[in-house]
Design an enzyme around this catalytic site. Structure first.
Site, short mmCIF file in Angstrom:
data_model
loop_
_atom_site.label_atom_id
_atom_site.label_comp_id
_atom_site.label_asym_id
_atom_site.label_seq_id
_atom_site.Cartn_x
_atom_site.Cartn_y
_atom_site.Cartn_z
N GLY A 16 55.18 70.42 122.30
CA GLY A 16 56.46 71.48 122.78
C GLY A 16 56.53 72.76 121.67
O GLY A 16 55.64 72.99 121.09
N GLN A 17 57.38 73.68 121.99
CA GLN A 17 57.59 74.90 121.29
C GLN A 17 57.65 74.82 119.87
O GLN A 17 56.56 75.28 119.21
CB GLN A 17 58.38 75.85 121.79
N ILE A 40 54.46 62.87 125.42
CA ILE A 40 54.10 62.27 126.68
C ILE A 40 52.95 62.99 127.37
O ILE A 40 52.28 62.21 128.31
CB ILE A 40 55.48 62.52 127.66
N ASP A 56 55.58 57.84 125.18
CA ASP A 56 56.71 58.05 125.74
C ASP A 56 57.78 57.71 125.08
O ASP A 56 57.97 56.40 124.59
CB ASP A 56 56.87 57.41 127.26
N TYR A 146 73.10 69.04 128.01
CA TYR A 146 72.06 69.30 126.78
C TYR A 146 73.14 69.20 125.45
O TYR A 146 72.77 68.40 124.52
CB TYR A 146 71.20 70.47 126.71
N LYS A 150 73.14 66.30 122.56
CA LYS A 150 73.15 66.96 120.84
C LYS A 150 74.14 66.38 120.22
O LYS A 150 74.10 65.85 119.03
CB LYS A 150 72.79 68.37 120.98
N ILE A 176 65.14 79.55 119.62
CA ILE A 176 63.76 79.99 118.58
C ILE A 176 62.56 80.76 119.29
O ILE A 176 62.47 80.50 120.36
CB ILE A 176 63.13 78.57 118.33
N1 SER Z 1 67.13 76.59 122.81
C1 SER Z 1 67.71 75.82 123.39
C2 SER Z 1 68.39 76.02 124.63
O1 SER Z 1 68.16 77.14 125.20
C3 SER Z 1 69.24 75.56 122.49
O2 SER Z 1 69.07 74.72 121.74
O3 SER Z 1 68.49 75.19 125.55
#
Ligand code: SER
Length: 325
Positions: A16-17, A40, A56, A146, A150, A176
């Site tokens: 991922g990023q 994954i 996974d 989401y 979290k 980010i």
């Molecule tokens: N950068 C994430 C998003 O946009 C937030 O944690 O979902």
């Protein structure tokens, strides 16, 4: 910052990023063989050399097999579904984000690992949270799945730390921005896409409104914050899974203006979609004094320095015909 050279680290969500760059920096510090990338996805496409395991995070048995095979003592749990994708697939977001973390925490508890680090997000905030200079301790009523996952993750880290003595830590990332791996499925992704489109096409259509101010951070700061928290002495930490961290805040219009300084023909227009509502539920700036006081957090990049660095990196790749790697 002296690294604990004896660690054996498993990074989930390595492709991922954030994972793709974090693995490289952890390998620089702890040695290539000591950092196992996993995802994954079938193959590791990052720059650094070292072990990769396809896994996974929902497959508990496989996760434990990788931990055993590599003598892992630290899990950096980056695997997650982000906010915008999570609104399209809320059930999958819950399953992956909460189920995956539970598997990591349970493995840590039962196998006696030394540490689990799981990032949280500004998405934990929502209705009733002060939007300016959002405090460390405040209302957590997110409006996205989401965010719900979290908040749950933060509480699970706190619970496992207090109940079972698992050294579970986490920090609330802002959006980010990075030049290596594109983010996917997030609300703050515009702040990365805009640079690619600026370099490639000289124009960008933004899916947020021009005045959607959000907290953001450049990748080198994100990597530093993560490693600094991993390495912080436990005795100095008053929190576990929920440190606010901040670097800068800007709107799409302000970011466009900054890009404009170096690409004078750059044009932006706005076509806000469902992600605007998500952005509106999040803070515009963050108070990160607890992270600064408890483990010495301090960002290095502001909007100007970040923009300069992003454009330089992406221009070089564009010239080499490899903007999208
Ligand atoms: N950068 C994430 C998003 O946009 C937030 O944690 O979902």
């Amino acid at each position: 910052m002296p690294g604990r050279k004896t660690r054996r680290i498993l990074v989930t969500g390595s492709c991922g990023q954030i994972g793709s760059e974090l693995v490289g920096e952890l390998r620089n510090r702890y040695g290539n063989e000591s950092v196992v990338a996993s995802d994954i996805k079938p193959e590791w496409d990052g720059e650094s050399e070292g072990p990769f395991e396809r896994a996974d995070v929902l497959d508990d048995g496989r996760l434990r097999e990788v931990i055993r095979d590599h003598g892992i003592d630290t899990i950096v749990h980056m695997a997650a579904i982000l906010s915008a994708k999570g609104e399209r697939e809320p059930q999958a977001a819950w399953k992956v984000n909460v189920g995956g973390l539970m598997n990591a925490l349970e493995a840590a508890r039962e196998m006696g690992l030394s540490q689990v680090l799981c990032p949280s997000s500004i998405a934990v905030f929502g209705k009733g949270t002060p939007r300016e200079n959002t405090p460390q301790e405040t209302v957590l009523k997110p409006s996205t799945m989401y965010g719900v996952t979290k908040v749950t993750g933060e509480l699970l880290c706190d619970y496992y730390a207090e109940k079972f003595g698992v050294d579970a830590r986490g920090l609330r990332y802002p959006g980010i921005v990075s030049a290596e791996t594109l983010p996917g499925g997030g609300t703050t992704d515009y702040a990365v896409e805009i640079f690619y489109d600026a370099v490639e096409k000289g124009r960008y259509t933004c899916f947020l409104r021009e005045d959607a101010r959000l907290p953001m951070m450049y990748m080198p700061d994100c990597i530093n914050a993560t490693i600094q928290l991993m390495e912080a002495e436990p005795s100095g930490l008053k929190h576990h899974g929920d440190y606010n961290v901040a670097a800068m805040s800007f709107t799409p219009a302000e970011l466009a203006e900054e890009i404009h300084r170096s690409i004078p023909d750059f044009e932006i227009d706005y076509d806000p979609d469902y992600r605007q509502k998500i952005a509106e539920s999040w803070p515009s700036s963050i108070d990160d004094s607890a992270a600064r006081e408890e483990w010495g957090w301090k960002p290095a990049y502001d909007l100007e320095r970040m923009t300069e660095d992003m454009l330089e990196r992406l221009r070089k790749r564009h010239e080499a015909g490899a903007l999208y790697k």
